[in-house]
Scaffold this active site. Sequence first.
Site, PDB file in Angstrom:
ATOM      1  N   SER A   1       0.858  -1.204   0.000  1.00  0.00           N
ATOM      2  CA  SER A   1       0.000   0.000   0.000  1.00  0.00           C
ATOM      3  C   SER A   1       0.885   1.241   0.000  1.00  0.00           C
ATOM      4  O   SER A   1       2.082   1.161   0.294  1.00  0.00           O
ATOM      5  CB  SER A   1      -0.865  -0.012   1.273  1.00  0.00           C
ATOM      6  OG  SER A   1      -1.477   1.234   1.495  1.00  0.00           O
TER       7      SER A   1
ATOM      8  N   TYR B   1      -3.691  -0.524   9.898  1.00  0.00           N
ATOM      9  CA  TYR B   1      -3.476  -0.744   8.454  1.00  0.00           C
ATOM     10  C   TYR B   1      -2.055  -0.329   8.082  1.00  0.00           C
ATOM     11  O   TYR B   1      -1.346  -1.053   7.369  1.00  0.00           O
ATOM     12  CB  TYR B   1      -4.515   0.054   7.667  1.00  0.00           C
ATOM     13  CG  TYR B   1      -4.530  -0.226   6.187  1.00  0.00           C
ATOM     14  CD1 TYR B   1      -5.174  -1.355   5.676  1.00  0.00           C
ATOM     15  CD2 TYR B   1      -3.919   0.633   5.283  1.00  0.00           C
ATOM     16  CE1 TYR B   1      -5.206  -1.613   4.311  1.00  0.00           C
ATOM     17  CE2 TYR B   1      -3.939   0.391   3.921  1.00  0.00           C
ATOM     18  CZ  TYR B   1      -4.584  -0.735   3.437  1.00  0.00           C
ATOM     19  OH  TYR B   1      -4.613  -0.992   2.078  1.00  0.00           O
TER      20      TYR B   1
HETATM   21  P1  NAP Z   1     -11.800  -4.775  -1.250  1.00  0.00           P
HETATM   22  O1  NAP Z   1     -12.664  -4.592  -2.446  1.00  0.00           O
HETATM   23  O2  NAP Z   1     -12.322  -4.474   0.107  1.00  0.00           O
HETATM   24  O3  NAP Z   1     -11.194  -6.244  -1.309  1.00  0.00           O
HETATM   25  C1  NAP Z   1     -10.616  -6.881  -0.196  1.00  0.00           C
HETATM   26  C2  NAP Z   1     -10.647  -8.360  -0.450  1.00  0.00           C
HETATM   27  O4  NAP Z   1     -10.108  -9.057   0.693  1.00  0.00           O
HETATM   28  C3  NAP Z   1     -12.074  -8.852  -0.637  1.00  0.00           C
HETATM   29  O5  NAP Z   1     -12.086  -9.889  -1.570  1.00  0.00           O
HETATM   30  C4  NAP Z   1     -12.404  -9.363   0.750  1.00  0.00           C
HETATM   31  O6  NAP Z   1     -13.451 -10.280   0.798  1.00  0.00           O
HETATM   32  C5  NAP Z   1     -11.084 -10.014   1.100  1.00  0.00           C
HETATM   33  N1  NAP Z   1     -11.003 -10.310   2.512  1.00  0.00           N
HETATM   34  C6  NAP Z   1     -10.927  -9.454   3.552  1.00  0.00           C
HETATM   35  N2  NAP Z   1     -10.940 -10.111   4.718  1.00  0.00           N
HETATM   36  C7  NAP Z   1     -11.041 -11.427   4.413  1.00  0.00           C
HETATM   37  C8  NAP Z   1     -11.120 -12.617   5.182  1.00  0.00           C
HETATM   38  N3  NAP Z   1     -11.097 -12.604   6.532  1.00  0.00           N
HETATM   39  N4  NAP Z   1     -11.215 -13.794   4.539  1.00  0.00           N
HETATM   40  C9  NAP Z   1     -11.243 -13.829   3.193  1.00  0.00           C
HETATM   41  N5  NAP Z   1     -11.180 -12.742   2.406  1.00  0.00           N
HETATM   42  C10 NAP Z   1     -11.085 -11.559   3.005  1.00  0.00           C
HETATM   43  O7  NAP Z   1     -10.543  -3.835  -1.391  1.00  0.00           O
HETATM   44  P2  NAP Z   1      -9.314  -3.835  -2.417  1.00  0.00           P
HETATM   45  O8  NAP Z   1      -8.915  -2.429  -2.540  1.00  0.00           O
HETATM   46  O9  NAP Z   1      -9.599  -4.619  -3.633  1.00  0.00           O
HETATM   47  O10 NAP Z   1      -8.230  -4.560  -1.510  1.00  0.00           O
HETATM   48  C11 NAP Z   1      -7.363  -5.575  -2.001  1.00  0.00           C
HETATM   49  C12 NAP Z   1      -5.988  -5.367  -1.396  1.00  0.00           C
HETATM   50  O11 NAP Z   1      -5.438  -4.172  -1.903  1.00  0.00           O
HETATM   51  C13 NAP Z   1      -6.010  -5.224   0.131  1.00  0.00           C
HETATM   52  O12 NAP Z   1      -4.892  -5.878   0.685  1.00  0.00           O
HETATM   53  C14 NAP Z   1      -5.890  -3.728   0.306  1.00  0.00           C
HETATM   54  O13 NAP Z   1      -5.339  -3.384   1.550  1.00  0.00           O
HETATM   55  C15 NAP Z   1      -4.972  -3.401  -0.838  1.00  0.00           C
HETATM   56  N6  NAP Z   1      -4.915  -1.991  -1.230  1.00  0.00           N
HETATM   57  C16 NAP Z   1      -6.010  -1.342  -1.690  1.00  0.00           C
HETATM   58  C17 NAP Z   1      -5.889  -0.020  -2.084  1.00  0.00           C
HETATM   59  C18 NAP Z   1      -7.044   0.780  -2.643  1.00  0.00           C
HETATM   60  O14 NAP Z   1      -6.904   1.973  -2.864  1.00  0.00           O
HETATM   61  N7  NAP Z   1      -8.183   0.188  -2.904  1.00  0.00           N
HETATM   62  C19 NAP Z   1      -4.663   0.627  -2.003  1.00  0.00           C
HETATM   63  C20 NAP Z   1      -3.583  -0.065  -1.507  1.00  0.00           C
HETATM   64  C21 NAP Z   1      -3.707  -1.378  -1.133  1.00  0.00           C
HETATM   65  P3  NAP Z   1     -14.958  -9.756   1.126  1.00  0.00           P
HETATM   66  O15 NAP Z   1     -15.441  -9.076  -0.114  1.00  0.00           O
HETATM   67  O16 NAP Z   1     -15.670 -11.024   1.453  1.00  0.00           O
HETATM   68  O17 NAP Z   1     -14.854  -8.803   2.289  1.00  0.00           O
END
Ligand code: NAP
Length: 253
Positions: free
Chosen positions: A145, A158
């Site tokens: 991140s 986080y």
């Molecule tokens: P998101 O749409 O909230 O996706 C998060 C994913 O992780 C979802 O598939 C979620 O499943 C899954 N997850 C969370 N807790 C879980 C658990 N206990 N067991 C199984 N699955 C679980 O957000 P995203 O942005 O795509 O996030 C993906 C990654 O990118 C994360 O590591 C996040 O920190 C990172 N990231 C995101 C951003 C951004 O700007 N969006 C920036 C930097 C890093 P559910 O749908 O079932 O909750």
Amino acid sequence: MNHNIFDLTGKVAVVTGANTGIGQGICVALAEAGAEIVGVGRSDMTDTANQVTAVGAKFYPVKADLLSLDCLDKIISGALSAAGRIDILVNNAGIIRRADLADYTVSDWDDVMNTNIRTLFFLSQEAAKYFLENNIHGKIINIASMLSYQGGIRVPAYTASKSAVMGVTKAMANELAPHNINVNGIAPGYIETNNTAALRADPKRSAEILARIPAGRWGKPSDIGGAAVFLASAASDYVNGTTIAVDGGWLAR
Ligand code: NAP
């Protein structure tokens, strides 16, 4: 025919958090490059399955909750029984909890740390043991991140977890590089997913963030796919322990 160093034909990629957002974008990109996908998550993955099969690749869902380490064996054995092998692990699943420092709870701290770094490390350990035992030139990709580099606002767990993701990526890479196993990270900038829904719903924060992105737009899940294909493929065979920012220039600013 020219050899394509990004070709993933015959490879199996295990992607956590595959049902939505960045994980879904990575699944589709790896599938377009030829990989079979094992999607891991706790929610229905039909949408991702449809997108992956639409590009002609196979998709196998493995239901698992990544909050606790009980999921580890289920994921590895589920992937192997469905797809027969594992070549690539993408540790994408992650959560964020927002609160002022004074109000930050132990349970929010533990949930974030357990999901984002504890499970990431021990699932990588299982994948590494499998790669070593089977002499597989594996690839591990960890999703970091901007808060692997910066402090952020109201998200201390986080920030702690994502700083640790970047550190442990280097630590694992140092030990696994001699065995032809590559461990690297991707640090997404601000991407339009559920993770950032609260930020985008706040007009002030949303405008502040957008104004600071040199590319002039928020990222989309598909923007992360190219770096994932690179780090999953032979194109990155001499890349070890690095984290690639895919951030529209956020860190350069
Ligand atoms: P998101 O749409 O909230 O996706 C998060 C994913 O992780 C979802 O598939 C979620 O499943 C899954 N997850 C969370 N807790 C879980 C658990 N206990 N067991 C199984 N699955 C679980 O957000 P995203 O942005 O795509 O996030 C993906 C990654 O990118 C994360 O590591 C996040 O920190 C990172 N990231 C995101 C951003 C951004 O700007 N969006 C920036 C930097 C890093 P559910 O749908 O079932 O909750």
